[in-house]
Design a protein around this motif. Sequence first.
Motif, short mmCIF file in Angstrom:
data_model
loop_
_atom_site.label_atom_id
_atom_site.label_comp_id
_atom_site.label_asym_id
_atom_site.label_seq_id
_atom_site.Cartn_x
_atom_site.Cartn_y
_atom_site.Cartn_z
N LEU A 1 -14.65 0.76 -6.56
CA LEU A 1 -14.58 -0.53 -5.88
C LEU A 1 -14.86 -0.38 -4.39
O LEU A 1 -15.61 -1.16 -3.80
N GLN B 1 -11.20 4.16 -10.22
CA GLN B 1 -11.31 2.71 -10.07
C GLN B 1 -11.34 2.32 -8.59
O GLN B 1 -12.17 1.52 -8.16
N ALA B 2 -10.43 2.90 -7.82
CA ALA B 2 -10.37 2.60 -6.39
C ALA B 2 -11.63 3.07 -5.68
O ALA B 2 -12.19 2.35 -4.85
N ILE C 1 -0.26 4.65 -5.25
CA ILE C 1 -1.44 3.99 -5.81
C ILE C 1 -2.44 3.75 -4.67
O ILE C 1 -2.14 3.94 -3.50
N TRP C 2 -3.62 3.31 -5.05
CA TRP C 2 -4.67 3.03 -4.07
C TRP C 2 -4.71 1.55 -3.73
O TRP C 2 -4.62 0.70 -4.60
N LYS C 3 -4.90 1.28 -2.45
CA LYS C 3 -5.05 -0.08 -1.95
C LYS C 3 -6.45 -0.20 -1.36
O LYS C 3 -6.82 0.52 -0.43
N ARG D 1 -6.86 -5.24 -3.48
CA ARG D 1 -6.76 -4.83 -4.88
C ARG D 1 -6.03 -3.50 -4.93
O ARG D 1 -6.25 -2.62 -4.11
N TYR D 2 -5.16 -3.34 -5.92
CA TYR D 2 -4.41 -2.10 -6.12
C TYR D 2 -4.87 -1.44 -7.41
O TYR D 2 -5.06 -2.12 -8.43
N HIS D 3 -5.05 -0.11 -7.35
CA HIS D 3 -5.48 0.65 -8.53
C HIS D 3 -4.67 1.93 -8.63
O HIS D 3 -4.45 2.62 -7.65
N GLU D 4 -4.26 2.25 -9.86
CA GLU D 4 -3.53 3.49 -10.09
C GLU D 4 -4.49 4.66 -10.27
O GLU D 4 -4.17 5.79 -9.91
N GLN D 5 -5.65 4.41 -10.85
CA GLN D 5 -6.60 5.48 -11.12
C GLN D 5 -7.56 5.67 -9.95
O GLN D 5 -8.11 4.71 -9.43
#
Length: 64
Positions: free
Chosen positions: A48, A44-45, A27-29, A37-41
């Motif tokens: 942000l 979204q990352a 995932i993305w940090k 913030r953590y995002h799977e898509q």
Amino acid sequence: MGTAKHRAYSFEMKPTIEQVEKNGKLIWKVEAAGVVRYHEQDWQAEWLYNYLTRLYNCDETNPQ
């Protein structure tokens, strides 16, 4: 009435983005101003990170 002398965001370090493994998934940090913030898509990352980078670049207190 007086004018507020504070900012909603204060950055000491430039925002960062990296892919990490969490709970067995990549995932993305995204980290900025001490907030993570953590995002799977991907989108979204990326959204942000770009938003926070624009804020960082607009902050007059940051040496660029």
